[in-house]
Design an enzyme around this catalytic site. Sequence first.
Site, PDB file in Angstrom:
ATOM      1  N   LYS A  29       1.087  52.863   9.102  1.00 21.23           N
ATOM      2  CA  LYS A  29       0.328  53.374   8.254  1.00 21.23           C
ATOM      3  C   LYS A  29      -0.730  54.535   8.960  1.00 21.23           C
ATOM      4  O   LYS A  29      -1.262  54.354   9.920  1.00 21.23           O
ATOM      5  CB  LYS A  29      -0.693  52.266   7.743  1.00 21.23           C
ATOM      6  CG  LYS A  29      -1.913  52.822   6.994  1.00 21.23           C
ATOM      7  CD  LYS A  29      -2.547  51.464   6.346  1.00 21.23           C
ATOM      8  CE  LYS A  29      -3.672  52.057   5.435  1.00 21.23           C
ATOM      9  NZ  LYS A  29      -4.452  50.991   4.783  1.00 21.23           N
TER      10      LYS A  29
ATOM     11  N   LYS B 225       3.737  54.342   5.489  1.00 21.74           N
ATOM     12  CA  LYS B 225       2.657  54.918   4.341  1.00 21.74           C
ATOM     13  C   LYS B 225       1.903  56.210   5.104  1.00 21.74           C
ATOM     14  O   LYS B 225       1.359  55.653   6.133  1.00 21.74           O
ATOM     15  CB  LYS B 225       1.939  53.577   4.192  1.00 21.74           C
ATOM     16  CG  LYS B 225       0.397  53.984   3.315  1.00 21.74           C
ATOM     17  CD  LYS B 225      -0.483  52.684   3.139  1.00 21.74           C
ATOM     18  CE  LYS B 225      -1.416  53.223   2.176  1.00 21.74           C
ATOM     19  NZ  LYS B 225      -2.631  52.303   2.263  1.00 21.74           N
TER      20      LYS B 225
END
Length: 324
Positions: free
Chosen positions: A195, A248
């Site tokens: 992330k 992400k």
Amino acid sequence: MQFPEYRGRRLRKNENLRRLVRETNLSVDDLVYPLFAVPGKSVKKPINSMPGQFQLSVDYIAKEARDAFELGIPAVLLFGIPAKKDESGTGAFAKDGIVQQAVKRIKNEVPEMLVITDVCLCEYTSHGHCGILEKGQVQNDMTLEVLAETALSQVKAGADMVAPSAMMDGQIAALRETLDENALEDIPIMAYSAKYASSFYGPFREAAESAPQFGDRKSYQMDPANADEAIREISLDVSEGADIIMVKPALAYLDVIYRARQEFDLPLAAYNVSGEYSMIKAAAQLGWLDEEKAMMESLTAIKRAGADIIITYWAKQLAQVLNK
Ligand code: PBG
């Protein structure tokens, strides 16, 4: 084979030919639909920065989950905006916390729907950081305990899967251990493994009212410049017991999705984040591009890069297109 023996255009001549040779197809089976729960009754508050998305009270969130399930979407991902935030994010693991209530309501009214919960503190802390602060620094190991407690309370409320997104070191192991100790060894973990500290979360932070009140998230989320490090982060999550790994955001990180697909054999999720959604919405509203085509192209690219699961605010819209 070379031109003129090979003519690529032969197989592009009409839609039937193109369908036959198409390498990547989107399916509703792959979709996870994120939803934002807020306190109250009959609340359906449009999120300015994310056209078509709403903050929903638990009665409406169950209705939205029902609509999504009827369109064939197998899973929702829940975020919560509590009535009150505090220094240590206690709303995240409150027995009657907003996400806990939303989970219960959905599992009551749409038991067939798979409910995944986001495990993080940023929506619940007054400072907006994803962990517990001491001397202005996010404390890793103290945060692990709170994340594990949060995951446990969400699962006790009925969540089918937990998705830790705080980017604390050791968070997958901490959750796995706590779940196992509570005889919840059959609850899977979807790890936000790679992330990034991304500007594309901007619209979400308005939706979730979770912008950090000072500083940024660069001490825990990844540097957008790094891809080898993503492979290290994913390896660690796999060794700690992740069942599904995630990259992400998605569109600015297709190379990372591709590499993760080559190097790991676990199911791979990609989060098509708020900014990726809202910038296309905005351009479409200005008449600068065709939203449906841009949506299809973006989501197809994410799948082509190697994602098995796509988390997207377009889930319902895409399902409508695919079901046509
Ligand atoms: C919570 C969290 C964020 C997103 C998902 N979980 C925001 C952040 O890290 O600031 C972003 C999702 C999106 O932009 O759609 N940590």
